[in-house]
Write an enzyme that holds these catalytic residues in place. Structure first.
Site, mmCIF file in Angstrom:
data_model
loop_
_atom_site.group_PDB
_atom_site.id
_atom_site.type_symbol
_atom_site.label_atom_id
_atom_site.label_comp_id
_atom_site.label_asym_id
_atom_site.label_seq_id
_atom_site.Cartn_x
_atom_site.Cartn_y
_atom_site.Cartn_z
ATOM 1 N N ASP A 255 51.202 112.871 5.210
ATOM 2 C CA ASP A 255 50.897 114.047 6.154
ATOM 3 C C ASP A 255 52.433 114.298 6.443
ATOM 4 O OD1 ASP A 255 49.894 115.865 7.845
ATOM 5 O OD2 ASP A 255 48.746 114.509 8.923
HETATM 6 C C1 BGC Z 1 48.026 118.116 9.665
HETATM 7 C C2 BGC Z 1 47.404 117.856 8.227
HETATM 8 C C3 BGC Z 1 47.797 119.037 7.538
HETATM 9 C C4 BGC Z 1 49.259 119.315 7.584
HETATM 10 C C5 BGC Z 1 49.815 120.615 6.607
HETATM 11 C C6 BGC Z 1 49.733 118.398 9.581
HETATM 12 O O1 BGC Z 1 50.038 118.524 10.810
HETATM 13 O O2 BGC Z 1 47.874 116.681 10.177
HETATM 14 O O3 BGC Z 1 46.029 117.780 8.238
HETATM 15 O O4 BGC Z 1 47.171 119.064 6.352
HETATM 16 O O5 BGC Z 1 49.741 119.443 8.692
HETATM 17 O O6 BGC Z 1 49.423 121.567 7.491
#
Ligand code: BGC
Length: 833
Positions: A255
């Site tokens: 993530d």
């Molecule tokens: C989230 C993800 C997301 C990523 C990119 C993170 O804060 O947990 O689900 O895909 O950001 O935006």
């Protein structure tokens, strides 16, 4: 002087040679689109230098995998997910994933995936960051709306359909967040402590289905720790289970900013650090390679996986951008509408208040969500090209009905911030507070900028508009006095992303000093007219979005406009719930509705007994004080850009509701099986999943405590009859369930029939019953159909910890067919050998 052992010298020389340049592959097989994928991967890998490989496994420009021109590798574009293409400007905004779960409709989930795939192609996006499949443990989790409910089988089946839809369009889907990310509260630091059987039976099956049935191209590790180890460096999750037991051969990415130790993550199976190589980079990995504690084979495997997906999806051979697909696409908007129609759930319908009868000529539409486009907040929030509010939907579909509108609650915080009685210093009449901004997170040293802020209301998605401040990692101190003109109980309300603390007369009155998405905290203090009190607000921002808003006001709990409107209409519809400022990524929400909404519903219901509530939320909310007083309740989740149309169609009876709850709705928070262990009460950053397998209906089935609305429940404007159950063994560990479903009521409609399995006697404790099949069937008035649901060995199996594998114990199994988890209509037994 440094002394190198001969073996080390050899390894170091090999590494240095790799850094300088690799041997060109004989015939550059990788350029041949007809060559087998694995051969293309191996030959391209052989052409890469070690330096290129080490660069390749860290993200680029926040949402890309870098291109390497000399090798013909294109830049690979990633985009959120899961409910619309975010980050490429406006896009079709689909209903929240929890609504997809409530549709129980695999065909609709497939259509959603297909539409998302088309939206991605219209923008040249290669990888979609969805679906999210974390299990709903408790209603407060700020991201339940992005997930698919409490049941691993339901979530898995819908995820597989979604993934097939996306990938069928030549776009990689990413199943997230692997694993145990079941709360947003302190998500970067909390360990989800889950025993192996519970992990395998509850929290992992949807991921496993995504890998083994959906053939998903990418998996995203979560922020949290699992059993004491961060997901991105969790060997058991990533290597033993994902890549070992399940045979996943695609990309495991982190993530965004969820990698904590480059070498540990590299060794534990992380393939791609996003959004950039902060840890898994040459500075940290090269010394380990040189020391021989990390092998180049490990790096090769990561690169190989990324290349495999690039070749498998054809990204190397053709452009991803499909110019023939419009960005603002009526076809995908239609998918959003159709999904909303099927996933909205009718929970209460006393005296058949719905659908609104033809004799209803006046409706009072009340509440903060009546005019709004409500969606959950955070990385899934998509700005749509257009959206339809409930008010617009009703006005368009019921031209003969007079629809009056009243907002009902106090104005939004941002508006109240403009009227706060703050002054920069005692005795002065300069409105506002003195602001000092620091280019560090801890208000250290002298400020980078000092100015007077008349209104404290800043929302900074990127860099703040303050000279000398970086985009991230800054802080501020706002000081002055509060001097109200009138005496009263004043509410100090602060919303911040990340931390704030408020002092009044040097006393700490709000302490919200930690990383989070925009979160509201408030305190009420009695103030005298003209008297001054010192005010100090401290704020810091760590990363991502930034917000700081401070208001001070006397609350006006005056619902008279709303109750007048309600009393003057035949029916009152109250549209309440959360939105992207009160439910979203980065923090948990409250179980209670946002402030004053429960009181508003009660006031309206007193003014007009024919009151219907339309609710926006990612799950259950506290309904105790108002539910008995209202006749109707429609759970709209977040219904997407076409939500107002779908809702109006359901209220007016143009569409028969057919959604069913994908999560149990508890009567009160204390009834939830995680009540005593959802929060890390002792502050040790460990959340023990003490309820084990007893999540949602698995708990209510075995407990004297019963839910308010059970898993699988939802009302319709018609009725359905179940008959003629037959269960036939179809081989070893397999059976086919069939029964007749009849529409016995006054309207056409769809029913979600659910098949649960129970083992009569088991050597180990098992849940009373578990969902193992379902079918959503549309039937015209009076129509009957035979429904057939196949069950395979997985339907009878549990995780045998001694064998470290799923298996079943032969014996008698009960097959329970019902219209909800609490309403079993048919029952039969089968011997499974
Ligand atoms: C989230 C993800 C997301 C990523 C990119 C993170 O804060 O947990 O689900 O895909 O950001 O935006």
């Amino acid at each position: 002087m440094q002394f190198l052992l001969p073996g080390r010298i050899g390894r170091w020389l090999a590494v240095a040679a790799g850094l300088l340049g690799a041997m060109p592959a004989a015939a550059q097989v990788y350029k041949n689109p007809k060559a087998p994928v694995e051969e293309r991967v191996s030959t391209l890998l052989a052409d890469m230098t070690l330096a290129e490989k080490l660069d390749y496994i860290g993200g680029y420009k926040y949402f890309s995998v870098r291109g390497i021109e000399r090798l013909g590798l294109p830049e690979i574009l990633l985009s959120d997910g899961p409910v619309g293409l975010r980050g490429e400007g406006k896009s079709t905004a689909y209903p929240a994933s929890v609504l997809t779960a409530a549709s129980w409709d695999t065909a609709a989930a497939h259509a959603l995936g297909r539409a998302l795939g088309q939206d991605a192609r219209a923008r040249g996006v290669h990888v979609l960051l969805g679906p999210g499949v974390n299990i709903s443990r408790a209603p407060m989790n700020g991201r339940n709306f992005e997930y698919l409910g409490e049941d691993p089988y339901l979530a898995g089946q819908l995820a597989v359909s979604y993934i097939k839809g996306v990938q069928g369009q030549g776009v990689v889907a990413t199943v997230k967040h692997f694993a145990g990310n079941n709360q947003e509260w302190d998500r970067n630091h909390v360990s989800s402590d889950i025993d192996e059987r519970t992990l395998q039976e509850i929290y992992l099956p949807a991921f496993r289905a995504a890998v083994q049935q959906g053939h998903v191209g990418a998996v995203m590790n979560s922020y949290n720790l699992v059993n004491g180890e961060h997901a991105t460096q969790n060997n058991h999750l990533n290597r033993d289970i994902l890549k070992g037991q399940w045979g996943f051969d695609g990309i495991l990415m982190s993530d965004w900013v969820a990698t904590y130790d480059g070498v540990a993550a590299a060794k534990a199976g992380l393939d791609l650090e996003m959004p950039s190589a902060a840890f898994m980079n040459s500075a940290t990995l090269l010394p380990a390679l040189q020391a021989g504690t990390l092998s180049e084979g490990v790096i090769n495997d990561k690169v190989r996986r990324i290349l495999r997906i690039i070749f498998r999806f054809g990204f190397y051979d053709k452009p991803q951008l499909a110019r023939t697909i419009p960005a603002d696409n009526p076809a995908t908007a239609a998918v959003a509408l159709n999904l909303a129609r099927g996933g909205i759930v009718l929970l209460k319908n006393e005296q058949h208040i719905l659908p609104l009868a033809g004799s209803v000529k006046s409706v009072a539409l009340i509440g903060p969500n009546a005019k709004a486009y409500a969606a959950g907040g955070g990385s899934s929030l998509v700005p749509p090209f257009h959206s339809v509010s409930l008010l617009q939907g009703l006005q368009a579909l019921a031209p003969g009905v007079r629809v009056s509108y009243a907002a009902g609650t106090t104005p939004p915080l941002e508006e109240l911030a403009e009227k706060a009685p703050f002054y920069t210093a005692p005795g002065l009449s300069v409105a506002g507070l003195k602001a000092e901004y620091f280019a560090n997170q801890t208000m250290e040293g002298s400020p980078a900028a000092t100015r007077t802020e008349v209104v404290i209301n800043h929302v900074w998605p990127a860099a703040p508009d303050v000279a000398g401040l970086p985009a991230d990692h800054f802080s501020a101190r706002y000081t002055g006095v509060v001097r109200p003109a009138k005496a009263g109980l004043y509410k100090f309300a602060v919303k911040s992303d990340d931390g704030t603390r408020l002092f009044v007369d040097d006393k700490l009155v709000i302490d919200n000093w930690h990383d989070q998405g925009p979160t509201l905290r408030s305190v009420a203090l009695p103030l005298e007219a003209g008297q001054e009190h010192a005010v100090k607000l401290e704020y810091y921002e760590n990363g991502g979005g930034a917000q700081v808003t401070l208001a001070c006001y006397v609350e006006m709990l005056d619902f008279s406009e709303a109750t007048r409107a309600a009393a003057a209409a035949q029916v009152a519809v109250v549209a309440v719930g959360f939105d992207n400022t009160s439910e979203g990524e980065g923090s948990d929400r409250t179980f209670a509705l946002p402030e004053h909404q429960a009181a508003l519903i009660s006031a309206v219901a007193r003014a007009n007994p024919n009151t219907v509530v339309v609710l926006n939320a990612g799950g259950n909310v506290d309904m105790a004080t108002w539910l008995p007083a209202v006749k109707g309740l429609v759970h709209a989740w977040y219904p997407g850009q076409e939500g107002g149309t779908a809702l109006a169609e359901i209220l007016l009876g143009k569409v028969n509701p057919s959604g069913k709850l994908p999560a149990s709705f508890e009567r009160q928070w204390a009834d939830n099986p995680t009540f005593s262990n959802y929060y890390d009460a002792d502050g040790d950053k460990r959340v023990a999943y003490k309820e084990g397998l007893a999540v949602g209906y698995r708990y209510f089935d075995q407990s004297p405590v019963k839910p308010l609305f059970p898993f699988g429940f939802g009302l319709s404007y018609t009725t359905f009859g179940y008959s003629n159950l037959k269960v036939q063994r179809t081989g070893k560990g397999a059976a086919t369930v069939s029964f007749t479903l009849t529409n016995t009521g006054p309207a056409d409609g769809a029913e979600v029939a659910q098949v649960y399995v129970h083992q009569a006697s088991s050597p180990v404790p098992r849940p009373v019953k578990e969902l193992k099949g379902f079918a959503k069937v549309f039937l015209k008035k009076g129509e009957s159909r035979t429904v057939t649901v196949p069950l395979d060995a997985a339907a009878f199996s549990y995780f045998k910890t001694d064998k470290n594998a799923f298996g079943y114990d032969p014996g008698t199994f009960d097959i329970l067919v019902g219209s909800s988890s609490a309403l079993v209509k048919l029952k039969a037994s089968v011997q499974i050998q």
